[in-house]
Scaffold this active site. Structure first.
Site, PDB file in Angstrom:
ATOM      1  N   SER A 153      34.937 -61.452   8.706  1.00 30.20           N
ATOM      2  CA  SER A 153      34.121 -62.308   7.844  1.00 30.20           C
ATOM      3  C   SER A 153      34.447 -63.762   8.150  1.00 30.20           C
ATOM      4  CB  SER A 153      34.439 -62.007   6.365  1.00 30.20           C
ATOM      5  OG  SER A 153      33.966 -63.036   5.516  1.00 30.20           O
ATOM      6  N   TYR A 166      40.385 -60.286  -0.347  1.00 33.90           N
ATOM      7  CA  TYR A 166      39.344 -60.076   0.661  1.00 33.90           C
ATOM      8  C   TYR A 166      39.641 -60.880   1.920  1.00 33.90           C
ATOM      9  CZ  TYR A 166      34.663 -59.862   2.740  1.00 33.90           C
ATOM     10  OH  TYR A 166      33.604 -59.664   3.598  1.00 33.90           O
TER      11      TYR A 166
END
Length: 261
Positions: A153, A166
């Site tokens: 990401s 995350y």
């Protein structure tokens, strides 16, 4: 039973980016980018093994595939279940040419001081340990070499408030990708990572539906718009196919310039 010579395209440089005839395992295939990638690879003529936690969700995406896929449901965070998935693929195909590992937990927006240990562990288990388990299982099926594609990401490199767990997992995925690329290079297994930005999928629908959040995110994207799934599937085809034969250990940001700012 299918064998590698029946399915793997030419490995010679300059032979295009086709996934036709390849045996490809796609995890997280029931939604978001995983679903778009699975549909595209099927349209390109790949034989697919699809993983998600819900069999019902997999049956829906199976109906959209050009060729009937092999369904191998289960949790990527469960070592025994991942082993069973790999065994089913081995039994059906006799091996594997590529895996595109898209399975992961969406961001949990919570400040670090409010992040409980159970949530932290769940995100680590699915996003990071799950990536390791799938890569390890896929590598055992690639006796003649192959391609492993992981997904991280923009938040692996670009910090964001309330995304500690995350971001940590996605940074870990990128480091893991580089390490495994070195471990398996001599075996002809390439390991690369795609780092997506914000795309127009069901997983970002709520963010895009908020005018404030939409404006905030667009302010970080130099090209001025969210990505669409078609803009990532070509990168996947490059990495799994012969066009990416000299790429390994790479992290490719597909983010509209987010991480360049």
């Amino acid at each position: 039973m299918m064998n590698k010579t029946d399915h793997a395209g030419s490995d010679e440089p300059g032979q295009g980016r086709s996934a036709h005839g390849m045996r490809i395992w796609v995890t997280g295939a029931s939604r978001g980018l995983g679903r778009a990638i699975a549909a595209d690879l099927s349209e390109a003529g790949a034989s697919l093994a699809l993983t998600a936690r819900s069999t019902g969700a997999l049956e829906q995406i199976a109906a959209e595939c050009a060729l009937p896929p092999l369904l191998v449901p289960g949790s990527v965070a469960d070592a025994e279940e991942v082993t069973a998935m790999a065994a089913a693929i081995q039994q059906e195909w006799g091996g594997l040419d590529a895996v595109v590992h898209c399975a992961g937990i969406s961001p949990v927006f919570r400040s670090g001081d409010q992040l409980d240990i159970d949530t932290w562990r769940e995100i680590i288990d699915v996003n990071l340990t799950g990536t390791f388990l799938v890569c390890q299982a896929a590598a055992t099926l690639m006796s003649g070499g192959g391609s492993i594609v992981t997904l991280s990401s923009v938040h692996a490199r670009s910090g964001a408030a309330r995304l500690a767990a995350y971001s940590a997992t996605k940074g870990g995925v990128e480091s893991l990708t580089r390490a495994l690329a070195l471990d398996w290079a001599a075996r002809g297994i390439r390991v690369n990572c795609i780092a997506p930005g914000y795309f127009e999928t069901d997983m970002t629908e709520e963010l895009r539906g908020s005018e404030r959040q939409h404006r905030r995110l667009l302010a970080h994207i130099p090209v001025g718009q969210f990505g669409v799934p078609a803009q990532i599937v070509d990168v996947v085809r490059l990495l799994v196919g012969p066009g990416g034969s000299y790429l390994t250990g790479a992290v490719l940001p597909v983010d509209g310039g987010w991480t360049a700012t």
